[in-house]
Write a protein that holds these residues in place. Sequence first.
Motif, mmCIF file in Angstrom:
data_model
loop_
_atom_site.group_PDB
_atom_site.id
_atom_site.type_symbol
_atom_site.label_atom_id
_atom_site.label_comp_id
_atom_site.label_asym_id
_atom_site.label_seq_id
_atom_site.Cartn_x
_atom_site.Cartn_y
_atom_site.Cartn_z
ATOM 1 N N THR A 90 3.499 0.054 -8.051
ATOM 2 C CA THR A 90 3.145 -1.479 -8.290
ATOM 3 C C THR A 90 2.598 -1.681 -9.289
ATOM 4 O O THR A 90 1.491 -1.588 -9.988
ATOM 5 C CB THR A 90 2.994 -1.947 -6.516
ATOM 6 O OG1 THR A 90 3.600 -1.203 -5.969
ATOM 7 C CG2 THR A 90 2.978 -3.199 -6.786
ATOM 8 N N ASP A 110 1.174 -1.144 -0.144
ATOM 9 C CA ASP A 110 -0.129 0.590 -0.096
ATOM 10 C C ASP A 110 0.607 1.079 -0.371
ATOM 11 O O ASP A 110 0.093 2.384 -1.169
ATOM 12 C CB ASP A 110 -0.185 -0.178 1.219
ATOM 13 C CG ASP A 110 -2.659 -0.811 0.551
ATOM 14 O OD1 ASP A 110 -2.593 -0.980 0.301
ATOM 15 O OD2 ASP A 110 -2.895 -1.360 2.043
ATOM 16 N N ALA A 125 1.690 2.299 -3.824
ATOM 17 C CA ALA A 125 0.436 1.470 -4.595
ATOM 18 C C ALA A 125 0.443 1.897 -5.878
ATOM 19 O O ALA A 125 0.663 1.300 -6.908
ATOM 20 C CB ALA A 125 -0.496 1.189 -4.016
ATOM 21 N N LEU A 181 -2.899 -1.894 -7.529
ATOM 22 C CA LEU A 181 -3.487 -2.336 -6.190
ATOM 23 C C LEU A 181 -4.180 0.121 -6.447
ATOM 24 O O LEU A 181 -4.154 -0.099 -4.842
ATOM 25 C CB LEU A 181 -2.329 -2.096 -5.247
ATOM 26 C CG LEU A 181 -1.906 -3.208 -5.750
ATOM 27 C CD1 LEU A 181 -0.776 -3.315 -4.484
ATOM 28 C CD2 LEU A 181 -2.576 -4.417 -5.291
ATOM 29 N N THR A 182 -3.968 -0.046 -6.876
ATOM 30 C CA THR A 182 -4.825 1.693 -7.129
ATOM 31 C C THR A 182 -6.918 1.871 -7.144
ATOM 32 O O THR A 182 -7.262 1.140 -7.563
ATOM 33 C CB THR A 182 -4.451 3.026 -8.264
ATOM 34 O OG1 THR A 182 -4.590 1.303 -9.127
ATOM 35 C CG2 THR A 182 -2.549 3.120 -8.460
#
Length: 317
Positions: free
Chosen positions: A190, A184, A187, A265-266
């Motif tokens: 990533t 996180d 993120a 992951l966003t």
Amino acid sequence: MDYLDSVVSHLSNDEEPDDRDSHPTPRDLKYAVLHLQAATEVLLKARLQQAHWTLVVKDPGRASHQKFTSGDFLSCGTDETLERLRNILGLELDAQQLEAVRKLGKTRNALQHYGLTQSAHAVEAQTATVLDFLLTFINEHLRPHVPAAEQALVDAGMEGIRHRLHTMTRLIATRMAGLRETLDACAETTVHCPECGMAALAASAPISCRFCYRQWSDGEAAAEDYVWAAMVRNVAKDPHDNETPPIHWCPACSAPALVKATCPLTEAPDYAIHLCLGCAAVFDRLGYCHCGGLLDNRFDKTVDFCLDCAKRMATKC
């Protein structure tokens, strides 16, 4: 089905299924990869053969039934098999899972020539994806065409495999959950790891996947592996998507490590940006230099050449 049973036997710890510190041995990983690749080829081609035996032969126009029944023939490769399943039989296959199948072929080839180079986590994640695909493929596309006398054998095999696959996927999910806080924090930079397929490759030094521990020496090496995996995904969707140059020089650090990527992951996991895997610089709008490279002219629209071209011009002056 026996190949698949062998795969999960090599990767799952039936005696201590909840032991998260227990990993397969290198020998287990080796045979898991080899047997999974063999199972994939057999199962996919079995569906082609159900439609017509000539579809399994590399050159159907020159196929001989006598040679086919005696095993004296060359069969089509994995890529051609997938194309025939989609284009001739009209099967709808998931692009992300097809990427894992193609990646498995690369892993098997590397294993045969160079030995096992992947970590246990990478093999387990990749194997779980392919196994999940094969179980769906068997149930939806293969089983309905299997003789009734054999369906019970198929069902029994799938039940045992599905149970142990659940254990594998649960451990993978648990590991990803344990990495959530770390991921996180980065993120926005990533992306999916080209080695294991998990959303855990964090850009910038050290360039590594937090899930499978694969490390890259620099952004250029990471970019090359990343775009290879992206091109495999594109082939599964539309081969013409690979006509655009996949790697550019980064306007921030001047390294050939800038790729078009999505950050899963966003809040906008499908929004494409330009990300440098070397310095972790993010660009959502870039211009084009006359040489075809990308340049950052957000603040000065008069700039129409990239850093590389600027260096060449400075050298000539």
